[in-house]
Write a protein that holds these residues in place. Structure first.
Motif, mmCIF file in Angstrom:
data_model
loop_
_atom_site.group_PDB
_atom_site.id
_atom_site.type_symbol
_atom_site.label_atom_id
_atom_site.label_comp_id
_atom_site.label_asym_id
_atom_site.label_seq_id
_atom_site.Cartn_x
_atom_site.Cartn_y
_atom_site.Cartn_z
ATOM 1 N N UNK A 1 0.662 -1.169 -0.181
ATOM 2 C CA UNK A 1 -0.077 -0.469 -0.199
ATOM 3 C C UNK A 1 0.979 1.573 -0.155
ATOM 4 N N UNK A 2 2.523 0.914 0.457
ATOM 5 C CA UNK A 2 2.958 2.519 0.641
ATOM 6 C C UNK A 2 3.420 2.202 -1.086
ATOM 7 N N UNK A 3 3.715 1.848 -1.506
ATOM 8 C CA UNK A 3 4.403 1.395 -2.894
ATOM 9 C C UNK A 3 2.617 2.567 -3.532
ATOM 10 N N UNK A 4 1.355 1.678 -4.032
ATOM 11 C CA UNK A 4 0.533 2.335 -4.047
ATOM 12 C C UNK A 4 -0.260 3.825 -3.915
ATOM 13 N N UNK A 5 0.109 3.836 -3.446
ATOM 14 C CA UNK A 5 -0.244 5.171 -2.453
ATOM 15 C C UNK A 5 0.979 6.126 -2.392
ATOM 16 N N UNK A 6 2.036 6.623 -2.686
ATOM 17 C CA UNK A 6 2.977 7.320 -2.585
ATOM 18 C C UNK A 6 4.323 6.928 -3.625
ATOM 19 N N UNK A 7 3.848 5.783 -4.176
ATOM 20 C CA UNK A 7 4.948 5.734 -5.791
ATOM 21 C C UNK A 7 6.756 4.964 -5.190
ATOM 22 N N UNK A 8 7.455 4.852 -6.313
ATOM 23 C CA UNK A 8 9.056 3.968 -5.954
ATOM 24 C C UNK A 8 9.140 4.757 -5.321
#
Length: 296
Positions: free
Chosen positions: A276-283
């Motif tokens: 979810x961190x990647x999903x919400x904030x990007x790579x």
């Protein structure tokens, strides 16, 4: 996720290897160790499946495989698992070809091999029991697609299309770590809840989430998005796959106890949270190595 029916997936680099009766492994060396310590996405002990004995009657050469020439469109990807893997490869490749330079790196493609039963790799012999994995020496992702049935039946994932593609995106994340120097910068293969092994896996989950968020805006060469906008049930499918392969959940199911000091991949909660961190904030938000142990 659902592919746009007219999306062009023909550029996807996935290949299919046929079933073989025997594979020549050529001994257990550095490549086999890499399989055992680096490339386990699902926490499976691979020692029984890396053959250090004499070559057997048939050998499948590393790098060979048939092009999936019948997989051309998003409609094909929606209808067939091999085509879905090829479509995932096309989408993830297009994403990282743009995203990695934006992060200051240089992108190059992995190989992506689908197999049945067992196959030879740059990391030794792999079987269907190995689970999907990335082999750094030959820069190849290996998936026996029958594993997705096991993901549903053994690990309890709901196992929708995004859950299947999450697995591919996670392994592609290991390729990004390899070519980006992250694996070389963090060579320790110690176990434990805050070990580099866990941090590598959680970062790959985060990279998978960053691709998922961008998937519906990632386009083929004709400007058609590969995938339709993601839905909440599809996100739930991906999170169920991440949760199903958490170290704590696997240990609880197999031994009745939980030992964080032996973890190599992270807990179910951690794997979901980093996706979810990647999903919400990007790579760019996927630096798991700068996070203190208590916040990982």
């Amino acid at each position: 996720m659902t592919f746009n029916p007219n999306a062009d997936i023909s550029v996807g680099k996935a290949k299919r290897r046929g079933r073989t009766a025997g594979i020549a492994a050529g001994g257990v060396g550095l490549g086999a160790i890499v399989v055992l310590l680096v490339s386990q996405l699902f926490g499976v002990d691979l020692s029984a499946f890396v053959d250090g004995g004499a070559p057997q009657s048939q050998t499948q050469q590393i790098g060979t495989g048939a092009e999936l020439t019948d997989c051309l469109t998003g409609a094909d990807a929606n209808a067939n698992i091999d085509c879905r893997m090829k479509g995932a490869a096309a989408s993830i490749e297009a994403y990282w070809a743009t995203e990695m330079p934006a992060l200051g790196g240089t992108y190059s493609s992995p190989q992506f091999v689908l197999f049945t039963g067992q196959t030879s790799t740059g990391c030794g012999t792999a079987s269907s029991a190995t689970g999907p994995f990335y082999c750094p020496p030959d820069e190849t992702i290996y998936v026996d697609t029958a594993f997705y049935d096991e993901l549903r039946s053994r690990f309890g994932s709901s196992g929708g299309p995004l859950a299947e593609m999450y697995v591919v995106a996670h392994e592609w994340g290991h390729h990004i770590q390899n070519i980006g120097g992250i694996m070389d910068a963090h060579p320790s293969r110690a176990t434990g809840a805050a070990s580099d092994s866990v941090r590598l896996e959680l970062q790959a989950d985060c990279f998978a989430g960053s691709w998922a968020a961008a998937a519906s805006s990632t386009k083929d060469e004709n400007g058609v998005p590969f995938l339709q906008p993601i839905t909440q049930p599809q996100i739930t499918d991906a999170l169920s796959a991440a949760s199903a392969v958490g170290d704590d959940r696997i240990q609880q199911a197999s031994t009745g106890g939980i030992r964080p000091d032996t973890w190599t991949h992270g807990s179910s909660e951690q794997r979901q949270r980093w996706f979810l961190t990647g999903f919400q904030n990007g790579a760019g938000a996927c630096d798991t190595f700068s996070v203190r142990a208590g916040s990982l």
